[in-house]
Design an enzyme around this catalytic site. Structure first.
Site, PDB file in Angstrom:
ATOM      1  N   GLU A  87      -3.070  14.511  -3.061  1.00 14.47           N
ATOM      2  CA  GLU A  87      -2.582  14.393  -4.451  1.00 14.47           C
ATOM      3  C   GLU A  87      -3.786  14.505  -5.368  1.00 14.47           C
ATOM      4  O   GLU A  87      -4.698  13.666  -5.291  1.00 14.47           O
ATOM      5  CB  GLU A  87      -1.867  13.056  -4.695  1.00 14.47           C
ATOM      6  CG  GLU A  87      -0.510  12.973  -4.052  1.00 14.47           C
ATOM      7  CD  GLU A  87       0.267  11.718  -4.457  1.00 14.47           C
ATOM      8  OE1 GLU A  87       0.117  11.252  -5.608  1.00 14.47           O
ATOM      9  OE2 GLU A  87       1.019  11.218  -3.606  1.00 14.47           O
ATOM     10  N   GLU A 123       0.070   6.039   0.008  1.00 15.18           N
ATOM     11  CA  GLU A 123      -0.623   5.045  -0.836  1.00 15.18           C
ATOM     12  C   GLU A 123      -0.281   3.605  -0.439  1.00 15.18           C
ATOM     13  O   GLU A 123       0.095   2.790  -1.295  1.00 15.18           O
ATOM     14  CB  GLU A 123      -0.299   5.287  -2.319  1.00 15.18           C
ATOM     15  CG  GLU A 123      -0.840   6.604  -2.814  1.00 15.18           C
ATOM     16  CD  GLU A 123      -0.790   6.809  -4.331  1.00 15.18           C
ATOM     17  OE1 GLU A 123      -0.168   5.999  -5.036  1.00 15.18           O
ATOM     18  OE2 GLU A 123      -1.401   7.783  -4.800  1.00 15.18           O
TER      19      GLU A 123
HETATM   20  O1  AHR Z   1       2.491  12.082  -7.962  1.00 11.93           O
HETATM   21  C1  AHR Z   1       2.996  10.960  -8.607  1.00 11.93           C
HETATM   22  C2  AHR Z   1       2.700   9.666  -7.869  1.00 11.93           C
HETATM   23  O2  AHR Z   1       1.330   9.425  -7.881  1.00 11.93           O
HETATM   24  C3  AHR Z   1       3.045   9.634  -6.410  1.00 11.93           C
HETATM   25  O3  AHR Z   1       4.364   9.287  -6.177  1.00 11.93           O
HETATM   26  C4  AHR Z   1       2.142   8.565  -5.869  1.00 11.93           C
HETATM   27  O4  AHR Z   1       1.782   8.795  -4.534  1.00 11.93           O
HETATM   28  C5  AHR Z   1       0.953   8.591  -6.810  1.00 11.93           C
HETATM   29  O5  AHR Z   1       0.647   7.329  -7.273  1.00 11.93           O
END
Ligand code: AHR
Length: 503
Positions: free
Chosen positions: A292, A173
């Site tokens: 994610e 990210e």
């Molecule tokens: O999964 C939780 C968080 O969400 C992770 O650390 C990040 O990559 C995202 O913002």
């Protein structure tokens, strides 16, 4: 309520599903590692400190790949702190989550844990505070056989064989201003290109994921992807996507519709990749790593109240309801529908932190509601994805317009003589009949209809009441006559309809 009509036919094949669509994610965050995967002293921990009950629940998910060690955590991580003799490992401030990191668990322990859990590691490198040099040394540590500084260090640490980690993420990210070492697309694109090149020079067999946007809502989306791919297209195999949904305003109908935004996000990233492919006259088609995805919102307020600098505090401990499980089900269907471009996906996360598995430190374990759709998809969703051309009655939503009550996708596993339809009924009050045209599967017979439903959409599983929400086999839900199969999908339900293809 009118029926929803759909087709299951070989000619509607989308593509072969990559098993890694059912991946997951473990970050050094809260109690994911400490109190989750790793808890020496727990009555069920093995000699290496891995909790046996967690390993059993993870094995039952059959998740083929697990991303690690972050997440936001990775952008400040010094992997060297987490290898070698335990007593020499430093404690550090983790600035991403404002906690203390003991480094008792690191790269080698994670790889050991993966081997025991029957899964493969997917490793992220730190492109927040570090860069090209760290990228090449970590690949050398993990994948080079021997005879160099880092490979010999791994051997000295007790790992004679290389870890052979195949999939590598270029940071996490990096478009977000919350990220340690946040960068512009131009800065990140240049750095990612440099890192990817040296990583592949160390091990030409690896696959590499570049960071896409942290969500579709980022103001830099999709220009971020375009700029990053301008620099990295030739050097990477995947671009990442991240998405979390929540029911913050208590509007369940809207919450249940959000996977439609996931469909659009995937299609927009595909379009951006293909634009750069055309611009660069590249043959290679860029694939997507949705590394994610989940529901995440229940724990937001509790997290704001946690004092900083604790070790393994309870963070992001969402307690999932039945309606959350339905959203997870819709998200799985979205991933399967796009399996021609989404090759890897990681449910974020695996244990305790926004996770399908919840433990008490020193105590028991429970399967959250979201465990079940993920397990069903991982178990029955391997094979060829079939577009079911669902024609469903719908409801109006201010963002997504006409939202079909029934979301569905098929999976054909001809080798096992199996055909499966996954379906969510978004109608909160009424059963919807799914009227199926089975066309060239004339011999197909329903072997089982599993449903996850509950009269209370807010029902949850807890350590004291672990089986409130559990899948059950329905007996009177299927009518098979005159070449059609009619399946009654209960109100607000996740459904797995399994057909046997043998006479
Ligand atoms: O999964 C939780 C968080 O969400 C992770 O650390 C990040 O990559 C995202 O913002």
């Amino acid at each position: 309520m009118n029926d929803a009509r759909a087709v299951l036919a070989r000619e509607l094949a989308i593509d072969t599903i990559d098993d890694r669509l059912y991946g997951s994610f473990v970050e050094h965050l809260g109690r994911a590692v400490y109190g989750g995967l790793y808890e020496p002293g727990h009555p069920l921990a093995d000699r290496e400190g891995f909790r046996g009950d967690v390993l059993d629940y993870v094995r039952a998910l059959n998740t083929p790949i697990v991303r690690y060690p972050g997440g936001n955590f990775v952008s400040g991580y010094q992997w060297e702190d987490g290898v070698g003799p335990l007593e020499a490992r430093p404690r550090r401030l983790d600035l991403a989550w404002k906690t203390l990191e003991s480094n008792a668990f690191g790269t080698d322990e994670f790889v050991r844990w993966c081997r025991k859990a029957g899964t493969e590691p997917m490793m992220a490198i730190n492109l927040g505070t570090r860069g090209v040099d760290e990228a090449r040394s970590l690949v050398e540590y993990c994948n080079h056989p021997s005879g160099t500084k880092y490979s010999d260090w791994r051997i000295e640490n007790g790992y004679a064989e290389p870890h052979n980690i195949n999939v590598w993420c270029l940071g996490n990210e990096m478009d977000g201003d919350w990220q340690i070492g946040h960068k512009t697309a131009e800065e990140y694109g240049r750095l990612a290109e440099g890192a990817a090149k040296v990583m592949r020079w160390v091990d030409p067999t690896i696959e590499i994921v570049a960071c896409g946007s942290s969500s579709r809502a980022m103001s830099t989306f999709p220009q971020w992807e375009a700029t990053v791919l301008e620099h990295t297209y030739a050097h990477v195999d995947y671009i990442s996507l991240h998405t979390y949904y929540g029911n913050r305003d208590g509007n369940t109908a809207h919450f249940l519709a959000q996977s439609i935004g996931m469909d659009s996000f995937i299609e927009e990233v595909v379009a951006t990749c293909d634009f750069i492919r055309a611009k660069k006259r590249q043959k290679k088609r860029m694939m997507l790593s949705f590394d994610e995805w989940n529901v995440w919102f229940h724990s937001n307020q509790a997290d704001r109240e946690q004092p900083p600098w604790q070790q393994a505090p309870p963070l992001l401990e969402d307690l999932y309801t039945l309606e959350d499980a339905l959203v997870v089900g819709c998200m799985l269907i979205s991933l399967i529908k796009h399996c021609d471009r989404v090759r890897i996906a990681c449910l974020a996360q695996l244990v305790n932190v926004i996770a399908p598995i919840f433990t008490a430190t020193g105590g028991g374990i429970v399967k959250q509601t979201t465990y079940f759709p993920f397990q069903h998809a991982s178990r029955y969703g391997r094979g060829i994805a079939l577009d079911m051309k669902v024609d469903s009655p719908s409801y109006e939503d201010p963002v997504y317009d006409a939202v079909p009550y029934v979301e569905a996708v098929g999976v054909l596993a001809e080798d096992h003589g199996e055909l499966t339809a996954f379906a969510v009924n978004r109608n909160q009050e009424e059963t919807v009949v799914l009227d199926l045209d089975l066309r060239d599967f004339a011999l197909a017979r329903v072997a089982e209809h599993i449903a996850l439903a509950h009269p209370d959409l807010k029902a949850v599983n807890t350590l004291n009441n672990p089986d409130q929400v559990a899948p059950c086999a329905l007996n009177d839900s299927v009518e098979e006559a005159a070449g059609r199969t009619r399946i009654a999908l209960p109100p607000a339900s996740w459904n797995v309809v399994r057909f046997s293809l043998e006479a």
